[in-house]
Enzyme design. Structure first.
Site, PDB file in Angstrom:
ATOM      1  N   GLU A   1       6.648  -8.412  27.271  1.00  0.00           N
ATOM      2  CA  GLU A   1       5.510  -8.419  28.200  1.00  0.00           C
ATOM      3  C   GLU A   1       4.283  -7.681  27.642  1.00  0.00           C
ATOM      4  O   GLU A   1       3.151  -8.113  27.872  1.00  0.00           O
ATOM      5  CB  GLU A   1       5.931  -7.802  29.538  1.00  0.00           C
ATOM      6  CG  GLU A   1       4.847  -7.929  30.576  1.00  0.00           C
ATOM      7  CD  GLU A   1       5.280  -7.510  31.960  1.00  0.00           C
ATOM      8  OE1 GLU A   1       5.956  -8.306  32.628  1.00  0.00           O
ATOM      9  OE2 GLU A   1       4.936  -6.398  32.373  1.00  0.00           O
TER      10      GLU A   1
ATOM     11  N   SER B   1       7.836  -2.575  32.151  1.00  0.00           N
ATOM     12  CA  SER B   1       8.835  -3.592  31.806  1.00  0.00           C
ATOM     13  C   SER B   1       8.526  -4.131  30.413  1.00  0.00           C
ATOM     14  O   SER B   1       7.400  -4.556  30.163  1.00  0.00           O
ATOM     15  CB  SER B   1       8.770  -4.757  32.785  1.00  0.00           C
ATOM     16  OG  SER B   1       9.024  -4.297  34.069  1.00  0.00           O
TER      17      SER B   1
ATOM     18  N   ARG C   1       2.249 -13.776  37.133  1.00  0.00           N
ATOM     19  CA  ARG C   1       1.945 -12.858  36.013  1.00  0.00           C
ATOM     20  C   ARG C   1       0.994 -13.474  34.972  1.00  0.00           C
ATOM     21  O   ARG C   1       1.033 -13.103  33.800  1.00  0.00           O
ATOM     22  CB  ARG C   1       3.229 -12.410  35.292  1.00  0.00           C
ATOM     23  CG  ARG C   1       4.221 -11.723  36.166  1.00  0.00           C
ATOM     24  CD  ARG C   1       3.764 -10.381  36.682  1.00  0.00           C
ATOM     25  NE  ARG C   1       4.770  -9.871  37.600  1.00  0.00           N
ATOM     26  CZ  ARG C   1       4.725 -10.039  38.919  1.00  0.00           C
ATOM     27  NH1 ARG C   1       3.701 -10.660  39.502  1.00  0.00           N
ATOM     28  NH2 ARG C   1       5.690  -9.573  39.675  1.00  0.00           N
TER      29      ARG C   1
END
Ligand code: NAP
Length: 348
Positions: free
Chosen positions: A342, A241, A164
């Site tokens: 995030e 998310s 990520r």
């Protein structure tokens, strides 16, 4: 290029909260991007690059600089050493590109179906899901280097992809504006169905699923978690998310697991790089006593996925932050783990 003033940003994000941009423009060409950069520089304004707005929380007061929405389009494909190379404009819709690759029977990104946002956002956080991540197929990234004002082609290793992350959201954050991305896909290739959810979905299959079937399965799985944008489904008004899945050392994980077992809970963990363990953040949220559907005013935890914070209608950024704080405190209090958000925060 048309530079507009006081443009509401909330409708340009999937979460749908936040105030206006002082200046706003859409860049459809590389020259537009250069012009936007020059406009911001000459006025001493901060610059923000907007893609699909699917991973973004905008402050209630908005943003005092220039928001430049990248709208560079175009998908070209060509053959090269048994692969198919797709050269894609950063402003193309990601899921439409995945649909096209699957329709042309090219493998490598079908498990990334249904992810909202634009192509230019995918290298930034090395988007991944259901057993694939874009670092496996990105050949190179064409970007404007704001340090030198030159356009550069960054090959895959130069992007520094990890879980990520890439140089674009870590060491070189803010330095590059992504213009195009080239993906190397496998013609008539086999699909990847190693991920638990996909294995379960295809448990009764004797023959391997086609790329189109995998795409359909991923979209169905995402839809059940409200991670597919479906008009009218209030649980989709989110930034996906909201928290990253924390990664801890194996030692730390075993200690946490022992405590959880003493309480009669089995904490899940998946091996990550360097002898670390990845813990599903959704599990932590739910086991910290915050159930799906829990609401704090107009901000709520999605009824379909504990990791998504949803705007139930009329939420302000401050409502989202209040719920974020509450979730972080609950998880920290119960497990001693700090959940990191995030989404990108703009204007705070
Ligand atoms: P999930 O499937 O419940 O998984 C939660 C966590 O457990 C993830 O960290 C996932 O790893 C890990 N995990 C689950 N099964 C695994 C296995 N068989 N082997 C190794 N690790 C496993 O998560 P979800 O929240 O519903 O998300 C579904 C997929 O979308 C996941 O792959 C997730 O990473 C991805 N996603 C990506 C982004 C992004 O790119 N920004 C945002 C949201 C969700 P992985 O993360 O390695 O899959």
């Amino acid at each position: 290029m048309d530079i507009r003033e006081h443009v509401p940003l909330a409708p340009l994000t999937t979460l749908g909260v936040g105030g206006p941009a002082r200046y706003f423009a859409e860049a459809a060409t590389e020259q537009d991007v250069r012009d936007g950069v020059e406009f911001a520089r000459s006025r001493g304004l901060p610059l923000f690059i907007l893609g699909g707005g699917s991973n973004l929380l905008v402050a209630d007061d908005g943003f005092s600089g220039l928001v430049l929405k990248i709208a560079i389009r175009g998908i070209d494909d060509s053959a090269a050493s048994g692969r198919r190379i797709f050269d894609v404009g950063a402003g193309e819709d990601w899921d439409s590109f995945v649909a096209l690759a699957v329709a042309r029977d090219c493998a490598g990104i079908e498990c990334l179906s249904g992810i909202p946002g634009t192509v230019g956002g995918t290298p930034v956080q090395n988007v991944g899901a259901y057993g694939q991540e874009v670092s496996e197929t990105i050949e190179d990234v064409r970007a404007l280097d704001l340090n030198t004002s030159q356009i550069r082609e960054l090959c895959n290793p130069a992007c520094g992809f990890t879980y990520r992350a890439s140089i674009f959201n870590t060491t070189e954050r803010g330095r590059f504006i992504i213009l195009r991305v080239r993906y190397s896909l496998k013609p008539a290739g086999e699909t990847t169905t190693t991920y638990r959810d996909l294995k379960t979905f295809f448990a009764d299959r004797v023959t391997p699923p086609t790329l189109a079937e995998t795409r359909q399965a991923v979209r169905q799985i995402r839809r059940a978690k409200a991670m597919l944008i479906v008009p009218g489904d209030e649980d989709c008004r989110s930034a996906g998310s909201f928290f990253k899945n924390p990664i801890v050392s194996r030692e730390h994980f075993l200690a946490l697991q022992t405590v959880a077992r003493a309480r009669g809970e089995e904490m899940p963990g998946y091996p990550s790089n360097d002898d670390n363990v990845k813990i599903p953040a959704a599990w932590l949220v739910e086991h910290a006593g915050l159930a799906r559907g829990y609401a704090l005013g107009p901000a709520a935890i999605s009824r379909k996925h504990a990791l998504a914070i949803v705007n139930r209608g009329g939420a302000r950024a401050s409502d989202i932050l209040a719920l974020m704080d509450q979730i972080q405190s609950a998880v920290a209090g119960r497990f001693g783990i700090e959940l990191r958000p995030e989404p990108v925060f703009l204007g705070f």
